[in-house]
Design an enzyme around this catalytic site. Structure first.
Site, short mmCIF file in Angstrom:
data_model
loop_
_atom_site.label_atom_id
_atom_site.label_comp_id
_atom_site.label_asym_id
_atom_site.label_seq_id
_atom_site.Cartn_x
_atom_site.Cartn_y
_atom_site.Cartn_z
N ASP A 16 42.85 -10.56 4.35
CA ASP A 16 41.52 -12.02 5.42
C ASP A 16 43.03 -12.28 6.69
O ASP A 16 43.21 -13.90 6.39
CB ASP A 16 42.38 -12.87 3.48
N ASP A 58 37.89 -13.34 2.81
CA ASP A 58 37.17 -14.24 2.53
C ASP A 58 36.05 -15.23 2.63
O ASP A 58 36.03 -14.89 4.34
CB ASP A 58 38.45 -15.42 2.01
N HIS A 64 31.24 -23.16 -2.25
CA HIS A 64 32.14 -22.44 -3.44
C HIS A 64 32.74 -22.60 -4.65
O HIS A 64 33.91 -24.21 -4.11
CB HIS A 64 32.62 -21.50 -2.77
N CYS A 141 45.80 -13.25 -2.68
CA CYS A 141 45.17 -12.71 -2.01
C CYS A 141 45.69 -11.40 -1.69
O CYS A 141 45.22 -9.87 -1.88
CB CYS A 141 43.79 -13.04 -1.10
C1 VGL Z 1 43.28 -16.94 -0.20
C2 VGL Z 1 43.14 -18.93 -1.35
C3 VGL Z 1 41.54 -18.87 -1.11
C4 VGL Z 1 43.48 -15.76 0.19
C5 VGL Z 1 41.87 -17.27 -0.36
O1 VGL Z 1 43.18 -15.52 1.48
O2 VGL Z 1 44.95 -15.88 -0.23
N1 VGL Z 1 43.69 -18.00 -0.37
N2 VGL Z 1 40.88 -18.36 -0.30
ZN ZN Z 2 39.12 -19.11 -0.27
#
Ligand code: VGL
Ligand code: ZN
Length: 193
Positions: A16, A58, A64, A141
């Site tokens: 991410d 993401d 969402h 994540c």
């Molecule tokens: C993430 C919060 C919401 C991440 C993704 O990539 O850690 N954190 N969506």
């Molecule tokens: Zn997210």
């Protein structure tokens, strides 16, 4: 001190590293830019070793379930096709990198790169035995991806000089949790060039 040689059946999973998680983005992770040069070093080592390189992203629909507009915990972020969802321009992903999109179902949150994606089958097809995880955010994540990797039987390494969390204390707790689950902490100096 560990010495690890990266081979073709290893996989680097970059989690991410998208504009919305960088300073100025919709859901910024403080100091996330500081890990980009180190991630680029890892990318070079893994690419030179013909290892598997995966970049998760993401990739949310505009409504969402995780967004506060729907009662979720987060401001809208990483909306499919938006500038915020793009990988940061300083990230030097090689053309061979496999992009894995996650959390695309508007009614389900998914922090792990393995959750409802092709990631496991991609790694199995390439004969991957060991994964090396970096990126953001440590407590969300990165954590979920590493835990799933361990559950699936991949030997799991956390690249501790190439992860960033949202909350420092919580990130520290998560590192302890990941080590207690059997993952291995590594940094760039532990890799043989
Ligand atoms: C993430 C919060 C919401 C991440 C993704 O990539 O850690 N954190 N969506
Ligand atoms: Zn997210």
């Amino acid at each position: 001190m560990a010495i690890v040689k990266i081979r073709a059946i290893d996989a680097l999973i970059v989690v991410d590293m998208q504009n919305d998680f960088m300073p100025g983005g919709a859901l910024p992770v403080e100091n996330a830019l500081t890990i980009i040069p180190t991630i680029n070093e890892y990318l070079k080592i893994f690419n030179d070793s013909a290892a598997v390189i995966v970049a998760t992203r993401d990739w949310h629909p505009p409504n969402h379930i995780s967004f506060n507009t729907r009662g979720g915990p987060w401001p809208p972020h990483c909306i499919q096709g938006s500038k915020g969802a793009e990988f940061h321009p300083l990230l030097k992903l090689p053309s061979s990198a496999i992009v894995v999109s996650k959390a695309i179902d508007e009614n389900r949150e998914a922090y792990s790169g393995f959750d409802s994606t092709e990631l496991e089958s991609v790694l199995r097809r390439r004969g991957v035995k060991r994964v090396f995880v970096c990126g953001v955010a440590t407590e969300y994540c990165v954590r979920a991806t590493a835990i799933d990797a361990m559950k699936l039987g991949f030997q799991t390494h956390i690249l501790i000089d190439a992860i960033k969390g949202i909350d420092r204390v919580r990130s520290e707790e998560v590192m302890n949790e990941l080590l207690n689950c059997g993952s291995i902490a590594l940094e760039i100096k532990d890799l043989r060039r």
